[in-house]
Structures are given as C-alpha cells and as structure tokens.
Design a protein around this motif. Structure first.
Motif, PDB file in Angstrom:
ATOM      1  N   GLU A 183      -5.932  -8.957  -4.304  1.00  0.00           N
ATOM      2  CA  GLU A 183      -5.925  -9.406  -2.907  1.00  0.00           C
ATOM      3  C   GLU A 183      -7.252  -9.077  -2.228  1.00  0.00           C
ATOM      4  O   GLU A 183      -7.800  -9.897  -1.490  1.00  0.00           O
ATOM      5  N   CYS A 184      -7.776  -7.868  -2.489  1.00  0.00           N
ATOM      6  CA  CYS A 184      -9.064  -7.475  -1.897  1.00  0.00           C
ATOM      7  C   CYS A 184     -10.181  -8.399  -2.382  1.00  0.00           C
ATOM      8  O   CYS A 184     -11.027  -8.831  -1.583  1.00  0.00           O
ATOM      9  N   LEU A 185     -10.196  -8.704  -3.668  1.00  0.00           N
ATOM     10  CA  LEU A 185     -11.217  -9.610  -4.202  1.00  0.00           C
ATOM     11  C   LEU A 185     -11.115 -10.990  -3.554  1.00  0.00           C
ATOM     12  O   LEU A 185     -12.132 -11.598  -3.207  1.00  0.00           O
ATOM     13  N   ASN A 186      -9.885 -11.480  -3.394  1.00  0.00           N
ATOM     14  CA  ASN A 186      -9.710 -12.792  -2.769  1.00  0.00           C
ATOM     15  C   ASN A 186     -10.220 -12.788  -1.333  1.00  0.00           C
ATOM     16  O   ASN A 186     -10.867 -13.746  -0.895  1.00  0.00           O
ATOM     17  N   LYS A 187      -9.948 -11.720  -0.582  1.00  0.00           N
ATOM     18  CA  LYS A 187     -10.443 -11.620   0.799  1.00  0.00           C
ATOM     19  C   LYS A 187     -11.971 -11.589   0.817  1.00  0.00           C
ATOM     20  O   LYS A 187     -12.599 -12.225   1.667  1.00  0.00           O
ATOM     21  N   MET A 188     -12.562 -10.844  -0.121  1.00  0.00           N
ATOM     22  CA  MET A 188     -14.025 -10.775  -0.183  1.00  0.00           C
ATOM     23  C   MET A 188     -14.607 -12.144  -0.531  1.00  0.00           C
ATOM     24  O   MET A 188     -15.649 -12.538  -0.005  1.00  0.00           O
ATOM     25  N   HIS A 189     -13.932 -12.879  -1.409  1.00  0.00           N
ATOM     26  CA  HIS A 189     -14.406 -14.211  -1.775  1.00  0.00           C
ATOM     27  C   HIS A 189     -14.305 -15.175  -0.599  1.00  0.00           C
ATOM     28  O   HIS A 189     -15.144 -16.069  -0.448  1.00  0.00           O
ATOM     29  N   GLN A 190     -13.280 -14.997   0.250  1.00  0.00           N
ATOM     30  CA  GLN A 190     -13.152 -15.844   1.432  1.00  0.00           C
ATOM     31  C   GLN A 190     -14.285 -15.573   2.410  1.00  0.00           C
ATOM     32  O   GLN A 190     -14.817 -16.493   3.019  1.00  0.00           O
ATOM     33  N   VAL A 191     -14.635 -14.280   2.562  1.00  0.00           N
ATOM     34  CA  VAL A 191     -15.706 -13.912   3.484  1.00  0.00           C
ATOM     35  C   VAL A 191     -17.053 -14.401   2.945  1.00  0.00           C
ATOM     36  O   VAL A 191     -17.893 -14.893   3.693  1.00  0.00           O
ATOM     37  N   MET A 192     -17.246 -14.295   1.670  1.00  0.00           N
ATOM     38  CA  MET A 192     -18.531 -14.623   1.055  1.00  0.00           C
ATOM     39  C   MET A 192     -18.318 -15.790   0.100  1.00  0.00           C
ATOM     40  O   MET A 192     -18.010 -15.596  -1.069  1.00  0.00           O
ATOM     41  N   SER A 193     -18.510 -17.007   0.615  1.00  0.00           N
ATOM     42  CA  SER A 193     -18.341 -18.181  -0.231  1.00  0.00           C
ATOM     43  C   SER A 193     -19.586 -18.403  -1.077  1.00  0.00           C
ATOM     44  O   SER A 193     -20.655 -17.861  -0.800  1.00  0.00           O
ATOM     45  N   ILE A 194     -19.461 -19.235  -2.092  1.00  0.00           N
ATOM     46  CA  ILE A 194     -20.585 -19.535  -2.982  1.00  0.00           C
ATOM     47  C   ILE A 194     -21.691 -20.230  -2.191  1.00  0.00           C
ATOM     48  O   ILE A 194     -22.877 -19.951  -2.385  1.00  0.00           O
ATOM     49  N   GLU A 195     -21.289 -21.108  -1.271  1.00  0.00           N
ATOM     50  CA  GLU A 195     -22.284 -21.805  -0.459  1.00  0.00           C
ATOM     51  C   GLU A 195     -23.096 -20.816   0.381  1.00  0.00           C
ATOM     52  O   GLU A 195     -24.313 -20.959   0.528  1.00  0.00           O
ATOM     53  N   GLU A 196     -22.400 -19.802   0.921  1.00  0.00           N
ATOM     54  CA  GLU A 196     -23.081 -18.782   1.740  1.00  0.00           C
ATOM     55  C   GLU A 196     -24.087 -18.006   0.897  1.00  0.00           C
ATOM     56  O   GLU A 196     -25.215 -17.757   1.325  1.00  0.00           O
ATOM     57  N   VAL A 197     -23.690 -17.626  -0.309  1.00  0.00           N
ATOM     58  CA  VAL A 197     -24.583 -16.884  -1.205  1.00  0.00           C
ATOM     59  C   VAL A 197     -25.791 -17.746  -1.563  1.00  0.00           C
ATOM     60  O   VAL A 197     -26.939 -17.276  -1.540  1.00  0.00           O
ATOM     61  N   GLU A 198     -25.550 -19.018  -1.880  1.00  0.00           N
ATOM     62  CA  GLU A 198     -26.660 -19.914  -2.209  1.00  0.00           C
ATOM     63  C   GLU A 198     -27.599 -20.082  -1.021  1.00  0.00           C
ATOM     64  O   GLU A 198     -28.824 -20.129  -1.185  1.00  0.00           O
ATOM     65  N   ARG A 199     -27.046 -20.185   0.199  1.00  0.00           N
ATOM     66  CA  ARG A 199     -27.865 -20.314   1.405  1.00  0.00           C
ATOM     67  C   ARG A 199     -28.746 -19.085   1.598  1.00  0.00           C
ATOM     68  O   ARG A 199     -29.951 -19.195   1.848  1.00  0.00           O
ATOM     69  N   ILE A 200     -28.151 -17.877   1.416  1.00  0.00           N
ATOM     70  CA  ILE A 200     -28.916 -16.627   1.593  1.00  0.00           C
ATOM     71  C   ILE A 200     -30.023 -16.531   0.549  1.00  0.00           C
ATOM     72  O   ILE A 200     -31.159 -16.171   0.862  1.00  0.00           O
ATOM     73  N   ILE A 201     -29.713 -16.875  -0.697  1.00  0.00           N
ATOM     74  CA  ILE A 201     -30.730 -16.827  -1.758  1.00  0.00           C
ATOM     75  C   ILE A 201     -31.857 -17.814  -1.449  1.00  0.00           C
ATOM     76  O   ILE A 201     -33.039 -17.500  -1.597  1.00  0.00           O
ATOM     77  N   GLY A 202     -31.497 -19.012  -0.978  1.00  0.00           N
ATOM     78  CA  GLY A 202     -32.509 -20.011  -0.621  1.00  0.00           C
ATOM     79  C   GLY A 202     -33.402 -19.523   0.510  1.00  0.00           C
ATOM     80  O   GLY A 202     -34.629 -19.687   0.468  1.00  0.00           O
ATOM     81  N   GLU A 203     -32.784 -18.909   1.544  1.00  0.00           N
ATOM     82  CA  GLU A 203     -33.574 -18.383   2.666  1.00  0.00           C
ATOM     83  C   GLU A 203     -34.516 -17.276   2.199  1.00  0.00           C
ATOM     84  O   GLU A 203     -35.660 -17.196   2.643  1.00  0.00           O
ATOM     85  N   THR A 204     -34.030 -16.444   1.305  1.00  0.00           N
ATOM     86  CA  THR A 204     -34.873 -15.360   0.794  1.00  0.00           C
ATOM     87  C   THR A 204     -36.051 -15.927   0.021  1.00  0.00           C
ATOM     88  O   THR A 204     -37.187 -15.475   0.183  1.00  0.00           O
ATOM     89  N   GLN A 205     -35.801 -16.915  -0.798  1.00  0.00           N
ATOM     90  CA  GLN A 205     -36.892 -17.531  -1.563  1.00  0.00           C
ATOM     91  C   GLN A 205     -37.894 -18.200  -0.627  1.00  0.00           C
ATOM     92  O   GLN A 205     -39.109 -18.121  -0.836  1.00  0.00           O
ATOM     93  N   ASP A 206     -37.388 -18.862   0.434  1.00  0.00           N
ATOM     94  CA  ASP A 206     -38.284 -19.488   1.410  1.00  0.00           C
ATOM     95  C   ASP A 206     -39.148 -18.446   2.099  1.00  0.00           C
ATOM     96  O   ASP A 206     -40.354 -18.653   2.296  1.00  0.00           O
ATOM     97  N   ALA A 207     -38.539 -17.318   2.463  1.00  0.00           N
ATOM     98  CA  ALA A 207     -39.290 -16.254   3.142  1.00  0.00           C
ATOM     99  C   ALA A 207     -40.354 -15.670   2.226  1.00  0.00           C
ATOM    100  O   ALA A 207     -41.484 -15.391   2.658  1.00  0.00           O
ATOM    101  N   VAL A 208     -40.036 -15.496   0.945  1.00  0.00           N
ATOM    102  CA  VAL A 208     -41.007 -14.971  -0.015  1.00  0.00           C
ATOM    103  C   VAL A 208     -42.168 -15.957  -0.165  1.00  0.00           C
ATOM    104  O   VAL A 208     -43.338 -15.564  -0.182  1.00  0.00           O
ATOM    105  N   GLU A 209     -41.867 -17.236  -0.259  1.00  0.00           N
ATOM    106  CA  GLU A 209     -42.911 -18.261  -0.383  1.00  0.00           C
ATOM    107  C   GLU A 209     -43.794 -18.288   0.867  1.00  0.00           C
ATOM    108  O   GLU A 209     -45.010 -18.399   0.782  1.00  0.00           O
ATOM    109  N   TYR A 210     -43.180 -18.183   2.030  1.00  0.00           N
ATOM    110  CA  TYR A 210     -43.924 -18.177   3.298  1.00  0.00           C
ATOM    111  C   TYR A 210     -44.872 -16.987   3.351  1.00  0.00           C
ATOM    112  O   TYR A 210     -46.044 -17.122   3.726  1.00  0.00           O
ATOM    113  N   GLN A 211     -44.383 -15.802   2.937  1.00  0.00           N
ATOM    114  CA  GLN A 211     -45.227 -14.596   2.925  1.00  0.00           C
ATOM    115  C   GLN A 211     -46.379 -14.757   1.941  1.00  0.00           C
ATOM    116  O   GLN A 211     -47.501 -14.348   2.214  1.00  0.00           O
ATOM    117  N   ARG A 212     -46.125 -15.379   0.792  1.00  0.00           N
ATOM    118  CA  ARG A 212     -47.178 -15.613  -0.186  1.00  0.00           C
ATOM    119  C   ARG A 212     -48.258 -16.522   0.396  1.00  0.00           C
ATOM    120  O   ARG A 212     -49.453 -16.284   0.215  1.00  0.00           O
TER     121      ARG A 212
END
Length: 176
Positions: free
Chosen positions: A85-114
């Motif tokens: 149940e705890c894992l399911n709640k965590m998965h609801q809070v953190m969807s795959i799309e959200e994780v992909e969005r955060i990773i994309g933003e991080t990569q964009d920020a790294v590229e911008y700094q470069r």
C-alpha cells in the motif's frame, strides 16, 4: 488447556497402574489368580489408553505449533500488504511522467550551465589572458619576498675548516 488436562489424566492413570500392579501381586500371593488376571487385563487396557493419550497430546502440540506458525505468517502477510500500500501511494505521488519531467529539467539546466561556462571561457581575448597571467605573476612575487642575490662572484675554492678538537668524554659515576 486441553493438553494440561490430558497430562493430569496421564498422571492419574500412571498412579492407578502402579496401584493395580501392587494389588495384582498381593492377590497372587493370596492365591486369587483369576482376580489378579482380571486386574492385569484392566492394567493393560489403561496402558493402551495412556498411549492414546500421549498421541493426542502430540497432536495437540503439533496443532498449537501450526497455529503459532500461521499467526506469524499472517503477520508477515499483513506487513507485506502495508508495504505494498505504501509503495502504491508513493507511485501515485511520483508518476513516471513526473520523474521524466524532472530528469529532463535537470538535463536542460546542466546544458544551460555548460553553455554559460563556454561563453565565459571564450569571452576572454588573448590580451585579457595575458593580463590575467601577469597579475597572477605579480601576486606570486608579492607573496614570495626572497633575499637579494649578491652580485659578487663566488670564490673558486672553499677554505678548509679548522679541525675540531677532541674533548675528553666525561666519566659517569654511579650515585650511592
């Protein structure tokens, strides 16, 4: 509770067996062989009951162990259920799309700094780099105050030093 009752029953039968054995001996001494035989048959029957009672106690103990193990299994299953149940709640809070969005933003920020680093590194002209190196040399010279080097030439031969006199070693005397 049932196991304890069966144990009490076993003790009563054991005491009864000892009494009947003693009574059968006494009857044999008195010459009442038929009565002694009847008592020994009764004793044999009670011994069989004693064996059955022991089997029942074993079955009860096995059942108690099975129940205890099943209770442990139920607790494990309940723990797994709560964890799921705890894992399911965590998965609801953190969807795959959200994780992909955060990773994309991080990569964009790294590229911008470069890109910023490249602009800063490339914006210095050769003149600016020479000035920076000259300033670095000046700062290092200021930090290192070295004594001035004499302008006279060094002598060709080093004069020999006078021999060191051997001093006598003091004697050690033990204190009394």
């Amino acid at each position: 509770q049932q196991r304890d009752k069966l144990r009490q029953y076993q003790r009563r039968i054991t005491l009864s067996l000892e009494g009947e054995r003693a009574l059968a001996r006494r009857l044999l001494k008195e010459g009442r062989k038929e009565k002694a035989l009847l008592l020994l048959k009764k004793k044999r029957y009670q011994e069989q009951l004693l064996d059955k009672t022991e089997n029942q106690i074993s079955n009860l103990e096995r059942m108690v162990q099975d129940i205890e193990f099943t209770q442990i299994e139920m607790k494990v299953i309940e723990g797994l259920k709560i964890g799921n149940e705890c894992l399911n709640k965590m998965h609801q809070v953190m969807s795959i799309e959200e994780v992909e969005r955060i990773i994309g933003e991080t990569q964009d920020a790294v590229e911008y700094q470069r890109q910023i680093d490249e602009i800063l590194a490339g914006s210095l002209t050769e003149e600016d780099e020479d000035a920076v190196l000259e300033e670095l040399n000046t700062i290092t010279q200021e930090q290192m105050d070295l004594p001035e080097v004499p302008s006279e030439p060094l002598p060709e031969k080093i004069p020999e030093a006078s021999p060191v006199k051997n001093r006598p070693k003091p004697e050690l005397v033990a204190a009394s």
